[in-house]
Motif scaffolding. Sequence first.
Motif, short mmCIF file in Angstrom:
data_model
loop_
_atom_site.label_atom_id
_atom_site.label_comp_id
_atom_site.label_asym_id
_atom_site.label_seq_id
_atom_site.Cartn_x
_atom_site.Cartn_y
_atom_site.Cartn_z
N PHE A 1 21.98 46.32 46.13
CA PHE A 1 23.35 46.06 46.40
C PHE A 1 23.49 44.84 44.89
CE2 PHE A 1 21.88 47.15 50.42
CZ PHE A 1 22.97 48.29 50.68
N LEU A 2 24.76 45.15 44.45
CA LEU A 2 24.94 44.38 43.33
C LEU A 2 26.18 43.24 43.84
CD1 LEU A 2 24.95 43.30 40.22
CD2 LEU A 2 26.45 45.12 39.60
N LEU A 3 26.05 42.02 43.71
CA LEU A 3 26.90 41.14 44.09
C LEU A 3 27.74 40.76 43.04
CD1 LEU A 3 28.47 39.18 46.16
CD2 LEU A 3 26.86 37.62 45.80
N ILE A 4 29.13 41.08 42.71
CA ILE A 4 29.62 40.77 41.76
C ILE A 4 30.98 39.97 42.06
CG2 ILE A 4 31.24 41.77 39.91
CD1 ILE A 4 29.63 44.29 40.18
N THR A 5 31.44 38.73 41.27
CA THR A 5 32.36 37.99 41.20
C THR A 5 33.51 38.28 40.60
OG1 THR A 5 31.12 36.04 41.74
CG2 THR A 5 33.19 35.71 41.36
N LEU A 6 34.69 38.57 41.13
CA LEU A 6 35.81 39.11 40.44
C LEU A 6 36.52 37.77 39.55
CD1 LEU A 6 37.96 41.59 42.75
CD2 LEU A 6 36.36 41.89 40.49
N LEU A 7 36.46 37.70 38.39
CA LEU A 7 36.96 36.62 37.63
C LEU A 7 38.28 36.81 37.18
CD1 LEU A 7 33.81 35.30 36.17
CD2 LEU A 7 34.68 34.51 38.33
N LEU A 8 38.73 38.02 37.20
CA LEU A 8 39.95 38.47 36.65
C LEU A 8 40.85 38.85 37.74
CD1 LEU A 8 38.32 40.68 33.60
CD2 LEU A 8 39.36 38.12 33.73
N GLY A 9 42.00 38.07 37.59
CA GLY A 9 43.06 38.30 38.48
C GLY A 9 43.94 39.19 38.02
N PHE A 10 45.51 39.14 38.37
CA PHE A 10 46.33 39.91 37.88
C PHE A 10 46.82 39.27 36.50
CE2 PHE A 10 47.12 42.92 41.04
CZ PHE A 10 46.99 42.38 42.31
N THR A 11 46.28 39.96 35.54
CA THR A 11 46.56 39.74 34.09
C THR A 11 47.59 40.82 33.42
OG1 THR A 11 44.66 40.84 33.30
CG2 THR A 11 44.72 38.29 33.63
N GLY B 1 43.70 38.97 45.48
CA GLY B 1 44.07 38.91 44.01
C GLY B 1 43.69 37.82 43.16
N THR B 2 42.91 36.83 44.06
CA THR B 2 42.17 35.81 43.09
C THR B 2 40.78 35.96 43.06
OG1 THR B 2 41.66 34.70 45.39
CG2 THR B 2 43.86 34.17 44.34
N ALA B 3 39.75 35.14 42.46
CA ALA B 3 38.54 35.31 42.01
C ALA B 3 37.75 35.10 43.32
CB ALA B 3 38.06 34.47 40.88
N LEU B 4 37.16 36.17 43.93
CA LEU B 4 36.37 36.21 45.14
C LEU B 4 35.01 36.96 44.95
CD1 LEU B 4 39.03 36.98 47.95
CD2 LEU B 4 38.10 34.77 47.15
N PRO B 5 34.08 36.49 45.30
CA PRO B 5 32.64 37.25 45.37
C PRO B 5 33.01 38.42 46.28
CG PRO B 5 32.55 35.26 46.79
CD PRO B 5 33.82 35.12 46.20
N GLY B 6 32.31 39.50 45.88
CA GLY B 6 32.10 40.83 46.69
C GLY B 6 31.26 41.89 46.15
N TYR B 7 31.46 42.95 46.82
CA TYR B 7 30.30 44.17 46.40
C TYR B 7 31.46 45.16 45.87
CZ TYR B 7 26.68 41.54 48.70
OH TYR B 7 25.54 40.63 49.31
N ARG B 8 30.83 45.65 44.62
CA ARG B 8 31.49 46.90 44.43
C ARG B 8 30.84 47.95 44.65
NH1 ARG B 8 32.66 46.87 37.94
NH2 ARG B 8 30.42 47.17 37.93
N LEU B 9 31.18 48.76 45.32
CA LEU B 9 30.38 49.95 45.99
C LEU B 9 30.50 51.22 45.19
CD1 LEU B 9 31.53 49.15 49.69
CD2 LEU B 9 29.46 48.13 48.43
N GLY C 1 40.02 46.68 26.10
CA GLY C 1 39.50 46.47 24.73
C GLY C 1 38.12 45.72 24.69
N SER C 2 38.19 44.99 26.07
CA SER C 2 36.45 44.23 26.05
C SER C 2 35.94 44.48 27.48
CB SER C 2 36.72 42.77 25.68
OG SER C 2 37.71 42.19 26.29
N SER C 3 36.90 44.57 28.41
CA SER C 3 36.44 44.55 29.72
C SER C 3 37.62 45.14 30.46
CB SER C 3 35.98 43.00 30.19
OG SER C 3 37.07 42.16 30.26
N PHE C 4 37.25 45.47 31.87
CA PHE C 4 37.97 46.08 32.95
C PHE C 4 38.77 44.91 33.66
CE2 PHE C 4 35.89 50.11 31.99
CZ PHE C 4 37.01 51.07 31.91
N VAL C 5 40.24 44.69 33.55
CA VAL C 5 40.63 43.81 34.38
C VAL C 5 41.49 44.30 35.61
CG1 VAL C 5 40.95 42.17 32.45
CG2 VAL C 5 42.67 43.71 32.83
N VAL C 6 41.64 43.52 36.65
CA VAL C 6 42.26 43.99 37.76
C VAL C 6 43.93 43.97 37.69
CG1 VAL C 6 42.91 43.51 40.11
CG2 VAL C 6 40.60 43.24 39.40
N ARG C 7 44.65 45.37 37.79
CA ARG C 7 45.77 45.38 37.66
C ARG C 7 46.60 45.35 38.99
NH1 ARG C 7 45.97 43.16 33.03
NH2 ARG C 7 45.70 44.50 31.32
#
Length: 469
Positions: free
Chosen positions: A12-22, A77-85, A128-134
């Motif tokens: 399981f990969l623990l990923i932190t969402l660092l990108l909110g609504f940009t 919508g804020t940066a939270l630790p979570g699992y992308r499944l 262009g460089s990464s996927f961001v949350v919309r």
Amino acid sequence: MRHRLRVLSGLFLLITLLLGFTSAAQATSLTLSGGWSYQYGTNTVTLTVGKITNNASGGNSGSLRLELWAFSTPYDGTALPGYRLAQYQMSVLNGGSSYSNVSSGSVTASLPPSGTWHMALLLTEYNGSSFVVRHYLLTTTGQTLVCTSSSCEVVAPPPTPARAEVSSNSSHYTLNKDDTLLLSGVIEAGSAAGTEADVFIRVSLNGGAPLYLGSDMQWNGVEKPIVSRFPLADVIVPNFYSLPSNILPEGVYKFEIMVADSHQQANAVHTLIAHAEVLTTVWPKPVIELAPPETAFVGTVGEPFSYDFAPWVTGGTPPYYFILGTFGGFPPMGIVLQPNGMLIGTPSIKSSVFGASQFLVCAVDVAANETRDCVPISMLVTEDETPPPPPSSSTYLFANWTCGTSGQCASIMGGPQGSTGMFCTIADCNSWGAQTIPGGYSCSTTASVGNPRVSTGSNGLCNRAGVDF
């Protein structure tokens, strides 16, 4: 409600969402809408969502992706630790266009580790460089995915019971006062939200037969709701009913609110969704007594007067304060009734020919209950009839006169010389002398004869020019 899922092996990969609504790189607004779901298979999951919309007026979005995430707390919508499944790759979306009834089909998926997880569907865009949350959607409020070392279950929140509340603005009222009975109501629909319901407001006095409040805000003995076929929702209604308490019979009142299903009345018995009650009491008016004074009051002009009513009050709840009765008259000039019960002052005017002053004194307790019968008071004011003290030669003036050779003067004055008085001021003395013996008198505090003629003016003390002669 629980749905069991087989645990899949793997890391399981623990990923932190660092990108909110940009802001999107090429689209001004990307949104998810409609219902969504995730359905697990063996090592796979199917993601569905009602619609993906590009609200930009033109241009294309970047590459889009649907992602299934698990968080330890609901995603906001804020940066939270979570699992992308799981994730589902999509192409760009033209401005002003949308994808409807989107389904990922079976895509590779994993399950989170043991714990309780809040699931979320995220829409991300490549900038262009990464996927961001919309945008993102959450599961039904309270729904979680609960995982152990051997299985995972989707757990729906337990049903929330409806709740009702009825309240009054006081637990007790007193008869013959200006209190107002106010009723307020609260309904919380809970899981019964949307159910058609009838709402009843009921009251009984001392356990007697109930009365029902109708939609016309009148009480009657026929059972009928105040609101019928109400789609149940959260409602707060403050002070929906008011009534002066001074017209209520004394006793214990039980007010009730009943919320019943409009469509379930088997054998004329209501199926209650929620019920509550409150008790309030109407008390008889306390008897407050004020003992009258043993005799009528008599005061004297210029002399202090006082009488204390406070020790003569019984009943009610102290402390007391005192007031004059309405339309009962007033004390004499110079006399006042203080709130502490002291009738006090110095009379300044003698009672008129109509007699003593008449007025009422009332006592009021801390709960604003007034004496049953205010006490009538009579007060006569007299003047001090003690004769004035004899004049003092150091205070008053005498006119010493001599007639000389004038026989007429001696005849008028009663002798060739003498002293008369008393006069209040030197001006009074000179005025008398100038009128009576011009040039034949002198004013002094000492009489020139041993037995002067002494008189008093209208003020009882001395003669005044232009008033007493």
